[in-house]
Write a protein that holds these residues in place. Sequence first.
Motif, PDB file in Angstrom:
ATOM      1  N   TYR A  81      51.118  49.059  -6.757  1.00  0.00           N
ATOM      2  CA  TYR A  81      50.326  49.288  -7.092  1.00  0.00           C
ATOM      3  C   TYR A  81      49.858  50.744  -7.338  1.00  0.00           C
ATOM      4  CZ  TYR A  81      45.677  51.554  -4.640  1.00  0.00           C
ATOM      5  OH  TYR A  81      44.379  51.986  -4.201  1.00  0.00           O
ATOM      6  N   VAL A  82      50.942  51.931  -7.485  1.00  0.00           N
ATOM      7  CA  VAL A  82      50.144  53.178  -8.166  1.00  0.00           C
ATOM      8  C   VAL A  82      50.287  52.191  -9.659  1.00  0.00           C
ATOM      9  CG1 VAL A  82      51.083  54.777  -9.326  1.00  0.00           C
ATOM     10  CG2 VAL A  82      51.042  54.423  -6.764  1.00  0.00           C
ATOM     11  N   LEU A  83      50.991  51.067 -10.674  1.00  0.00           N
ATOM     12  CA  LEU A  83      50.495  51.212 -11.985  1.00  0.00           C
ATOM     13  C   LEU A  83      49.937  50.152 -12.755  1.00  0.00           C
ATOM     14  CD1 LEU A  83      54.455  50.244 -12.638  1.00  0.00           C
ATOM     15  CD2 LEU A  83      53.404  52.958 -13.426  1.00  0.00           C
ATOM     16  N   SER A  84      48.380  50.389 -11.077  1.00  0.00           N
ATOM     17  CA  SER A  84      47.520  49.591 -11.531  1.00  0.00           C
ATOM     18  C   SER A  84      46.591  49.475 -11.523  1.00  0.00           C
ATOM     19  CB  SER A  84      47.467  47.380  -9.839  1.00  0.00           C
ATOM     20  OG  SER A  84      46.743  48.918  -8.964  1.00  0.00           O
ATOM     21  N   PRO A  85      45.431  49.093 -12.707  1.00  0.00           N
ATOM     22  CA  PRO A  85      44.166  50.396 -12.976  1.00  0.00           C
ATOM     23  C   PRO A  85      43.520  50.640 -11.701  1.00  0.00           C
ATOM     24  CG  PRO A  85      44.253  48.576 -14.120  1.00  0.00           C
ATOM     25  CD  PRO A  85      45.414  48.342 -12.933  1.00  0.00           C
ATOM     26  N   ALA A  86      43.467  50.296 -10.450  1.00  0.00           N
ATOM     27  CA  ALA A  86      42.721  50.516  -9.466  1.00  0.00           C
ATOM     28  C   ALA A  86      43.766  52.236  -9.138  1.00  0.00           C
ATOM     29  CB  ALA A  86      43.002  49.510  -8.485  1.00  0.00           C
ATOM     30  N   GLY A  87      45.400  51.892  -8.882  1.00  0.00           N
ATOM     31  CA  GLY A  87      45.959  52.912  -8.342  1.00  0.00           C
ATOM     32  C   GLY A  87      45.780  54.317  -9.575  1.00  0.00           C
ATOM     33  N   GLN A  88      46.379  54.102 -10.828  1.00  0.00           N
ATOM     34  CA  GLN A  88      45.562  54.730 -11.671  1.00  0.00           C
ATOM     35  C   GLN A  88      44.456  55.887 -11.354  1.00  0.00           C
ATOM     36  OE1 GLN A  88      47.787  55.935 -14.604  1.00  0.00           O
ATOM     37  NE2 GLN A  88      49.166  55.140 -12.543  1.00  0.00           N
ATOM     38  N   GLN A  89      42.803  54.737 -11.033  1.00  0.00           N
ATOM     39  CA  GLN A  89      42.206  55.433 -10.566  1.00  0.00           C
ATOM     40  C   GLN A  89      41.925  56.683 -10.001  1.00  0.00           C
ATOM     41  OE1 GLN A  89      38.682  52.823  -9.579  1.00  0.00           O
ATOM     42  NE2 GLN A  89      37.643  54.019 -11.260  1.00  0.00           N
ATOM     43  N   VAL A  90      42.468  56.027  -8.650  1.00  0.00           N
ATOM     44  CA  VAL A  90      42.932  57.127  -7.586  1.00  0.00           C
ATOM     45  C   VAL A  90      43.741  58.264  -7.624  1.00  0.00           C
ATOM     46  CG1 VAL A  90      43.698  57.634  -5.121  1.00  0.00           C
ATOM     47  CG2 VAL A  90      42.388  54.966  -5.915  1.00  0.00           C
TER      48      VAL A  90
END
Length: 358
Positions: free
Chosen positions: A293-302
Amino acid sequence: MTTWNAWRTAAAVVAVAATASVAACGGGSATTQTAATKAGTVPLVVYSAQGYDSAVTKAFQAATGIPVKLDDDSTGPLLTKIAAERNNPQWGLLWVDGDTAFAALDKQGQLLDYASPTTLTSAGQALVPADHSYMPVSTTVVPALIYNAAKAPAAPATYQDLLGPVYKGLVGMNDPAQSGPTFPLVAGLMNQLGGQANGVSAGENYLRQLKANGLHVYPTNGDTLHALETGQISYGLIQSSAALGEVAKAHKNANFDPKIIYLPKSTLLPSAIGIDKGAPAAEQAEAKKFVEYVLSPAGQQVMQKGDPTGDSLYWPIVPGVSPLPGLPALPAGYQRIDPAYWGPLENQVNTFFDANIK
């Protein structure tokens, strides 16, 4: 009384038993499968020193339904806690800046090997350990030299410049025993001056000279920046994200105008995640989902929204993710120190620092 670790182990066993029971019955009904899934959802215990960790753990919990128990603290206290829990670990996932701490934990056999399928940039790939004992998720550099251009008598070009009389009593830095980014800073300096061939002695000698020239030592980034703001020092050796955040939010005036320079060979400082090898299988599976999740675009955005004048000011190592606007290019000529060599030396270096530099 049942300990937290015993409880979470028992929960994992129940989850495995429930899943096995469903499989034995030919797959079971949708309702039974859902019950088994819920039984397998145990709290993921996250030890973290990241400024955006609260935002990320809340977003992860909302996206996955996995409950998260966050213990947010500075890196030093978290590592002390992990050491104290060695025989009864309470954490499932550790997320701090600097891979030297993870290399030391890996040598002690405390980390679960996990190779993420996520592709990283070339800088990111260089930070992945050969045994996949932890996962880098972003990077900053140390040190950034932040100085008050309204008061500072000069701008240094090398570390040796800081030993000159013009800088006497004007330089500050963090305590590596408390500040996670600062041991890699010290190790990077020692790596330049002595390297693995000659060890720590040249670096220790430099720090003694810096101390003799009036070096101030403060607990963490915030304390060093406060000293800069209040005129106790004119130069601070700190993590790049903290320095960039100070410049972004500072109210510049005739007495305070913070600027940043990078002395030769800044050290890459990855934000990394490690998974407890002793955690129950269910919690380890959740921790792997957290990494992805952290490495996903969504996680990076957060991550980039969670601490916009602090830890969010990192250089992404996930392709397609851009750094926040205003972030300069990654300093050229950076070095990556070998965490497997420097990590196990952390206690020795910190003991020296406590006795001779603080």
